[in-house]
Design a protein around this motif. Structure first.
Motif, PDB file in Angstrom:
ATOM      1  N   TYR A  62     -43.465  27.983  30.489  1.00  0.00           N
ATOM      2  CA  TYR A  62     -43.459  28.318  31.912  1.00  0.00           C
ATOM      3  C   TYR A  62     -42.279  29.233  32.218  1.00  0.00           C
ATOM      4  CZ  TYR A  62     -43.188  28.058  36.956  1.00  0.00           C
ATOM      5  OH  TYR A  62     -43.132  28.402  38.281  1.00  0.00           O
ATOM      6  N   GLN A  63     -42.543  30.294  32.986  1.00  0.00           N
ATOM      7  CA  GLN A  63     -41.520  31.248  33.381  1.00  0.00           C
ATOM      8  C   GLN A  63     -41.196  31.052  34.864  1.00  0.00           C
ATOM      9  OE1 GLN A  63     -40.110  33.306  30.951  1.00  0.00           O
ATOM     10  NE2 GLN A  63     -41.405  31.995  29.676  1.00  0.00           N
ATOM     11  N   LEU A  64     -39.918  30.927  35.188  1.00  0.00           N
ATOM     12  CA  LEU A  64     -39.509  30.728  36.576  1.00  0.00           C
ATOM     13  C   LEU A  64     -40.100  31.815  37.472  1.00  0.00           C
ATOM     14  CD1 LEU A  64     -35.739  29.696  36.245  1.00  0.00           C
ATOM     15  CD2 LEU A  64     -37.707  28.214  36.685  1.00  0.00           C
ATOM     16  N   GLY A  65     -40.606  31.397  38.619  1.00  0.00           N
ATOM     17  CA  GLY A  65     -41.203  32.322  39.561  1.00  0.00           C
ATOM     18  C   GLY A  65     -42.707  32.454  39.437  1.00  0.00           C
ATOM     19  N   THR A  66     -43.298  31.862  38.381  1.00  0.00           N
ATOM     20  CA  THR A  66     -44.746  31.942  38.202  1.00  0.00           C
ATOM     21  C   THR A  66     -45.438  30.975  39.168  1.00  0.00           C
ATOM     22  OG1 THR A  66     -44.452  32.480  35.867  1.00  0.00           O
ATOM     23  CG2 THR A  66     -46.640  31.751  36.564  1.00  0.00           C
ATOM     24  N   VAL A  67     -46.293  31.507  40.013  1.00  0.00           N
ATOM     25  CA  VAL A  67     -46.986  30.715  41.026  1.00  0.00           C
ATOM     26  C   VAL A  67     -48.197  30.033  40.405  1.00  0.00           C
ATOM     27  CG1 VAL A  67     -48.153  30.779  43.267  1.00  0.00           C
ATOM     28  CG2 VAL A  67     -46.192  32.282  42.830  1.00  0.00           C
TER      29      VAL A  67
END
Length: 283
Positions: free
Chosen positions: A210-215
């Motif tokens: 998971y990448q920060l900012g991924t909605v």
């Protein structure tokens, strides 16, 4: 209150254990080239606001969290106040309330920021700070409880994790709470996104990348003694659960505090941005 769940299957298929190798083997060269150069995730700044946002539907910029999210059936707990007595804001005050930087509209005006610093005030039952919504009765005055064996209960949240604490980068973004403890939660640890089950924090891995900012969209559906957890429209796990006193929560619940995360300061925090939250109870 129906909610059309929006999801990005191409983004999900590119994460961690469901990587692009499967995509490569299934597509012809031309289609593969297009797939690999296309964006594989929706970033926080680009996602649409929740469909319940009053300001958005009127074409204006939201200034208050209640103009992005329908907060009629919620209260918010904040990481400020007296020791073991964090500030709680109820309706109708909540409709006109914001608290920068903990509970406020993002710069884009399309989401609500929930921030919990490691040095924040906590409840008496937890060492960890939170800025979190707690489900209430329809008038917003009293805390709601519902049975997992009677009726059907659904919460859908469209959100993104945007910041993690130092040393212990763990944050909960949504959960179902029972009478005595949490039933299940959506928990990010670094890049690993888990569904928890009671005290089993690693019950089910959704992705390890998971990448920060991924909605994304998470949906809980509770009926007939079972909790079904969906992520971007896909059923991830089903948990057996029988309890007459459940409720939904969502926001930023940091799983770190000054005893295990440094520095012990306001700028060391967990953060979640929420674009939409919908709850539905059916008999």
């Amino acid at each position: 209150m129906t909610h059309p769940v929006t999801h990005n299957d191409s983004a999900r298929s590119g994460w961690g254990r469901r990587g692009r190798l499967a995509l490569a083997s299934a597509l012809p060269v031309a289609a593969l080239t297009t797939a690999l150069v296309a964006p594989v995730s929706v970033r926080a700044a680009d996602a649409p606001a929740g469909s319940g946002a009053r300001a958005a539907t009127q074409g204006g910029r939201a200034d208050l969290p209640s103009e992005v999210l329908d907060l009629g059936n919620w209260k918010v707990t904040l990481p400020i106040g007296e020791e073991e007595k964090p500030t709680e804001i109820f309706q109708p005050e909540l409709d006109g309330y914001s608290q920068d930087p903990y509970f406020t509209v993002t710069r884009s005006g399309k989401a609500v920021r929930f921030r919990a610093p490691v040095n924040g005030v906590t409840t008496s039952g937890s060492k960890n700070p939170r800025t979190e919504l707690r489900e209430m009765e329809s008038d917003g005055a009293d805390e709601i409880e519902w049975s997992s064996t009677s009726g059907k209960h659904t919460m859908t949240v469209r959100e993104a994790f945007t910041h993690l604490p130092e040393d212990k980068p763990h944050v909960v973004g949504a959960q179902i709470h029972g009478g005595d403890d949490d039933v299940t939660a959506l928990r990010l640890e670094g890049t690993k996104l888990y569904v928890t089950k009671g005290d089993t924090t690693h019950h089910h891995l959704i992705t390890d990348d998971y990448q920060l900012g991924t909605v994304f969209t998470v949906r809980y559906v509770v009926a007939k003694g079972k909790v079904k957890v969906y992520f971007n429209g896909r059923l991830e796990t089903t948990i057996a659960h029988s309890d007459p006193s459940n409720y939904f929560k969502t926001g930023a619940y940091a799983q770190a505090h000054c005893g295990n995360s440094s520095p012990c300061a306001d700028d060391n925090y967990g953060e979640v941005e929420i674009r939409d939250v919908r709850v539905r109870h059916e008999d």
